[in-house]
Design a protein around this motif. Structure first.
Motif, PDB file in Angstrom:
ATOM      1  N   ARG A   9      -6.293   1.317 -24.292  1.00 35.98           N
ATOM      2  CA  ARG A   9      -6.581  -0.096 -24.068  1.00 35.98           C
ATOM      3  C   ARG A   9      -5.517  -0.996 -24.701  1.00 35.98           C
ATOM      4  O   ARG A   9      -5.150  -2.027 -24.126  1.00 35.98           O
ATOM      5  N   GLU A  10      -4.980  -0.606 -25.862  1.00 37.17           N
ATOM      6  CA  GLU A  10      -3.970  -1.444 -26.509  1.00 37.17           C
ATOM      7  C   GLU A  10      -2.702  -1.548 -25.663  1.00 37.17           C
ATOM      8  O   GLU A  10      -2.000  -2.547 -25.706  1.00 37.17           O
ATOM      9  N   PHE A  11      -2.416  -0.502 -24.877  1.00 38.71           N
ATOM     10  CA  PHE A  11      -1.260  -0.559 -23.980  1.00 38.71           C
ATOM     11  C   PHE A  11      -1.474  -1.609 -22.896  1.00 38.71           C
ATOM     12  O   PHE A  11      -0.546  -2.311 -22.496  1.00 38.71           O
ATOM     13  N   SER A  12      -2.720  -1.689 -22.424  1.00 39.21           N
ATOM     14  CA  SER A  12      -3.030  -2.678 -21.392  1.00 39.21           C
ATOM     15  C   SER A  12      -2.820  -4.095 -21.911  1.00 39.21           C
ATOM     16  O   SER A  12      -2.255  -4.958 -21.230  1.00 39.21           O
ATOM     17  N   TYR A  13      -3.262  -4.338 -23.142  1.00 40.89           N
ATOM     18  CA  TYR A  13      -3.121  -5.682 -23.691  1.00 40.89           C
ATOM     19  C   TYR A  13      -1.656  -6.016 -24.004  1.00 40.89           C
ATOM     20  O   TYR A  13      -1.239  -7.178 -23.906  1.00 40.89           O
ATOM     21  N   GLU A  14      -0.867  -5.016 -24.335  1.00 41.82           N
ATOM     22  CA  GLU A  14       0.553  -5.258 -24.525  1.00 41.82           C
ATOM     23  C   GLU A  14       1.226  -5.583 -23.199  1.00 41.82           C
ATOM     24  O   GLU A  14       2.100  -6.451 -23.121  1.00 41.82           O
ATOM     25  N   LEU A  15       0.817  -4.892 -22.140  1.00 40.99           N
ATOM     26  CA  LEU A  15       1.343  -5.191 -20.802  1.00 40.99           C
ATOM     27  C   LEU A  15       0.973  -6.610 -20.398  1.00 40.99           C
ATOM     28  O   LEU A  15       1.796  -7.352 -19.857  1.00 40.99           O
ATOM     29  N   MET A  16      -0.250  -7.002 -20.667  1.00 42.15           N
ATOM     30  CA  MET A  16      -0.692  -8.358 -20.342  1.00 42.15           C
ATOM     31  C   MET A  16       0.090  -9.398 -21.136  1.00 42.15           C
ATOM     32  O   MET A  16       0.472 -10.449 -20.598  1.00 42.15           O
ATOM     33  N   PHE A  48       6.405 -15.681 -24.132  1.00 38.78           N
ATOM     34  CA  PHE A  48       5.544 -14.511 -24.295  1.00 38.78           C
ATOM     35  C   PHE A  48       5.371 -14.118 -25.764  1.00 38.78           C
ATOM     36  O   PHE A  48       4.863 -13.048 -26.070  1.00 38.78           O
ATOM     37  N   GLU A  49       5.766 -14.992 -26.649  1.00 39.51           N
ATOM     38  CA  GLU A  49       5.755 -14.677 -28.070  1.00 39.51           C
ATOM     39  C   GLU A  49       4.359 -14.710 -28.681  1.00 39.51           C
ATOM     40  O   GLU A  49       4.047 -13.984 -29.622  1.00 39.51           O
ATOM     41  N   TYR A  50       3.501 -15.582 -28.164  1.00 38.29           N
ATOM     42  CA  TYR A  50       2.137 -15.755 -28.682  1.00 38.29           C
ATOM     43  C   TYR A  50       2.149 -16.060 -30.179  1.00 38.29           C
ATOM     44  O   TYR A  50       1.397 -15.494 -30.970  1.00 38.29           O
ATOM     45  N   SER A  51       3.021 -16.970 -30.572  1.00 33.86           N
ATOM     46  CA  SER A  51       3.118 -17.364 -31.971  1.00 33.86           C
ATOM     47  C   SER A  51       2.132 -18.483 -32.279  1.00 33.86           C
ATOM     48  O   SER A  51       1.635 -19.179 -31.380  1.00 33.86           O
ATOM     49  N   VAL A  52       1.870 -18.671 -33.563  1.00 28.98           N
ATOM     50  CA  VAL A  52       0.977 -19.746 -33.995  1.00 28.98           C
ATOM     51  C   VAL A  52       1.535 -21.104 -33.588  1.00 28.98           C
ATOM     52  O   VAL A  52       0.786 -22.013 -33.231  1.00 28.98           O
ATOM     53  N   ASP A  53       2.868 -21.231 -33.630  1.00 28.15           N
ATOM     54  CA  ASP A  53       3.503 -22.500 -33.263  1.00 28.15           C
ATOM     55  C   ASP A  53       3.209 -22.897 -31.820  1.00 28.15           C
ATOM     56  O   ASP A  53       3.291 -24.079 -31.468  1.00 28.15           O
ATOM     57  N   SER A  87       3.282 -10.126 -19.624  1.00 29.74           N
ATOM     58  CA  SER A  87       3.198 -10.601 -18.234  1.00 29.74           C
ATOM     59  C   SER A  87       2.554 -11.975 -18.103  1.00 29.74           C
ATOM     60  O   SER A  87       2.742 -12.649 -17.086  1.00 29.74           O
ATOM     61  N   ASN A  88       1.777 -12.378 -19.109  1.00 29.97           N
ATOM     62  CA  ASN A  88       1.096 -13.666 -19.077  1.00 29.97           C
ATOM     63  C   ASN A  88       1.692 -14.597 -20.123  1.00 29.97           C
ATOM     64  O   ASN A  88       1.519 -14.368 -21.325  1.00 29.97           O
ATOM     65  N   PRO A  89       2.395 -15.628 -19.726  1.00 30.90           N
ATOM     66  CA  PRO A  89       2.963 -16.546 -20.723  1.00 30.90           C
ATOM     67  C   PRO A  89       1.874 -17.240 -21.526  1.00 30.90           C
ATOM     68  O   PRO A  89       0.850 -17.655 -20.976  1.00 30.90           O
ATOM     69  N   ALA A  90       2.107 -17.346 -22.820  1.00 25.13           N
ATOM     70  CA  ALA A  90       1.166 -18.080 -23.679  1.00 25.13           C
ATOM     71  C   ALA A  90       1.239 -19.571 -23.405  1.00 25.13           C
ATOM     72  O   ALA A  90       0.251 -20.293 -23.574  1.00 25.13           O
ATOM     73  N   ILE A  91       2.422 -20.016 -22.975  1.00 22.20           N
ATOM     74  CA  ILE A  91       2.627 -21.442 -22.689  1.00 22.20           C
ATOM     75  C   ILE A  91       3.488 -21.606 -21.457  1.00 22.20           C
ATOM     76  O   ILE A  91       4.256 -20.703 -21.079  1.00 22.20           O
ATOM     77  N   ILE A  92       3.355 -22.752 -20.829  1.00 26.54           N
ATOM     78  CA  ILE A  92       4.206 -23.185 -19.720  1.00 26.54           C
ATOM     79  C   ILE A  92       4.622 -24.629 -20.006  1.00 26.54           C
ATOM     80  O   ILE A  92       4.078 -25.256 -20.925  1.00 26.54           O
ATOM     81  N   PRO A  93       5.551 -25.176 -19.252  1.00 29.28           N
ATOM     82  CA  PRO A  93       5.886 -26.599 -19.438  1.00 29.28           C
ATOM     83  C   PRO A  93       4.763 -27.478 -18.887  1.00 29.28           C
ATOM     84  O   PRO A  93       4.796 -27.899 -17.736  1.00 29.28           O
ATOM     85  N   ARG A  94       3.728 -27.670 -19.693  1.00 32.27           N
ATOM     86  CA  ARG A  94       2.612 -28.515 -19.269  1.00 32.27           C
ATOM     87  C   ARG A  94       3.144 -29.871 -18.839  1.00 32.27           C
ATOM     88  O   ARG A  94       3.997 -30.461 -19.501  1.00 32.27           O
ATOM     89  N   ASN A  95       2.613 -30.365 -17.739  1.00 30.37           N
ATOM     90  CA  ASN A  95       3.127 -31.609 -17.175  1.00 30.37           C
ATOM     91  C   ASN A  95       3.078 -32.756 -18.180  1.00 30.37           C
ATOM     92  O   ASN A  95       4.022 -33.540 -18.307  1.00 30.37           O
TER      93      ASN A  95
END
Length: 491
Positions: free
Chosen positions: A418-425, A465-470, A428-436
């Motif tokens: 399961r941990e491999f799946s979450y690493e793949l996600m 894809f860093e998923y940092s606190v910042d 693949s899923n950006p934590a942030i985008i350029p919100r309008n």
């Protein structure tokens, strides 16, 4: 006065001008129109280093002169390129109406990139425009194009933005600016349409051979080679559009002059990232019928590529019927290529490594629930990645709970932990985008003299894809949902 200086020559410029060696009907030689008081607003140091440029010994004013077009780098031969295009389905003659290609920078690794000034003044293709650009749209292109690069999506990039010290007139007075754009090339579907419609077959062959040599060196330039080139362009665009869809990016103006042969995203005019998941989402103020809506982007890409195929018909075969059949067979592959790219990407977004026939139904069910409850596209996948379900109505619904059980059962059927799946996600899923709203806040701050908001935004967007606190603060939705958000082309 526009000059070549020793100072500019020592900056690492290594310019070639291969496009300028093509038939003169393809372009117009023209120097930028000098501006009164250029000022460097933002400069992309990592990109500059990659290109082999070095401005460390220059003052900001001297750098601004270069990227305002007041000084021409050694080896540059500025040209405005001619092209045509279907704009919202209507075919017309176009061309660089406010841009000039300085030349092609050869990097230390031997790669070739166009260096183009956008907003550098009128050209023969300006069609009544002033040839200038405003600061807001140029900074917006800088922010979003660099964000796309951070998202690993093929894109033109932004090297610098300078203000001109002059005012441009749009709906109101705005600060004039020039963007320096970097691209694998500026060859477009519309370039081939222009040559096919207004030039000779031999000139069309020259253009196609140039494209083959520059972008597809492994393909031979014979009749089969032109068809193979079309196949490769289709493959690249199918991959690109799937990447757009996977992050909720809406280009906004997918005219044929805005589709590159190289497979890069180009021309960040009325583009934006989708918040609420809805396939009918449109941001562009001029797309009143939704031609370029999020859900229609794959269809438009196929339509545009059909126009490219039409332009290439004389090269594919001397027999028109044979050429049409061959081209149709190739174009027909786009849908499957796109779908395979998209569903592969969606599996990754859900942590799925292998293939099951029910995967598409699982994905479709999630998207339907998201649409029904107005869920945020990016943050839904972010929550799945982090396994944290709060602050969104969708997660409290019976439909989502049932779907989540099905998804967990799907992951259990894989051999991967399961941990491999979450690493793949996570990859693949950006934590942030350029919100309008974040982009607009940054632009407003710059206009008011505060550059820190934009600098911080660019910094966090460089590693989505860093998923940092910042990044947590930048993942927050606006207080008011911006479903009525509108973007403009900036011309």
């Amino acid at each position: 006065m526009i000059t070549e200086t020793k100072m500019a020559a020592k900056s690492g410029w290594n310019l070639d001008n291969s496009y300028e060696q093509l038939p003169q009907s393809f372009f117009t030689r023209l120097n930028p129109k000098s501006v009164s008081s250029p000022k460097l607003i933002i400069f992309n140091h990592p990109l500059s280093k990659f290109l082999g440029l070095n401005f460390e010994k220059l003052k900001n004013n001297d750098v601004a002169d270069i990227f305002a077009g007041n000084e021409i780098p050694e080896g540059a031969v500025p040209i405005a390129q001619a092209y045509a295009g279907h704009q919202f389905g209507h075919f017309t003659m176009l061309g660089d109406g406010r841009a000039l290609l300085l030349g092609e920078q050869i990097t230390p690794k031997g790669q070739r990139f166009d260096i183009q000034l956008k907003g550098s003044g009128r050209t023969p293709y300006s069609r009544g425009g002033d040839g200038r650009a405003a600061l807001g749209p140029m900074l917006r292109e800088y922010i979003i194009s660099e964000a796309m690069h951070g998202l690993n999506i093929p894109t033109t990039r932004s090297l610098a933005v300078v203000t001109t010290g002059e005012i441009v007139f749009r709906e109101k007075e705005e600060i004039g600016a020039i963007l320096t754009r970097v691209a694998a090339s500026h060859l477009r579907v519309g370039t081939f349409q222009y040559v096919s419609n207004w030039c000779s077959v031999e000139e069309l062959r020259v253009l196609a051979d140039y494209a083959l040599k520059r972008h597809f060196p492994g393909i031979h330039n014979d009749q089969d080679g032109y068809l193979s080139m079309l196949k490769e362009i289709i493959r690249r665009q199918a991959s690109l559009i799937a990447k757009w869809q996977l992050v909720g990016f809406i280009h906004g103006v997918m005219n044929t002059d805005n589709m590159t042969i190289s497979g890069e995203t180009i021309d960040y005019g009325p583009c934006a990232f989708m918040d609420i998941y809805n396939p009918e989402t449109v941001f562009s103020s001029i797309d009143v019928y939704g031609r370029y809506s999020y859900g229609n982007q794959p269809n438009i890409a196929a339509w545009n590529l059909s126009r490219l195929a039409e332009a290439l018909l004389p090269l594919i075969s001397d027999n028109e019927k044979i050429a049409v059949k061959l081209a149709k067979d190739v174009i027909s592959k786009f849908d499957d290529l796109y779908h395979n790219n998209w569903i592969t990407g969606m599996r990754k977004k859900l942590g799925i490594f292998n293939i099951e026939i029910e995967d598409e139904a699982l994905i479709g069910r999630l998207l339907s629930i998201m649409e029904k409850y107005g869920a945020d596209y990016t943050n839904t996948f972010r929550a799945l990645t982090l396994n944290k379900f709060d602050d969104m109505i969708i997660f409290d619904t019976e439909e989502f709970v049932k779907w989540h059980e099905m998804w967990q059962a799907r992951l259990d059927r894989q051999k991967e932990p399961r941990e491999f799946s979450y690493e793949l996600m996570k990859s693949s899923n950006p934590a942030i985008i350029p919100r309008n709203y974040r982009v607009e806040d940054a632009l407003e701050a710059v206009i008011n003299g505060d550059y820190s908001v934009m600098e911080k935004l660019n910094d966090v967007l460089s590693s989505p894809f860093e998923y940092s606190v910042d990044q947590d603060e930048y993942a927050k939705l606006p207080k008011k949902r911006n479903c009525a958000y509108r973007t403009f082309c900036g011309t």
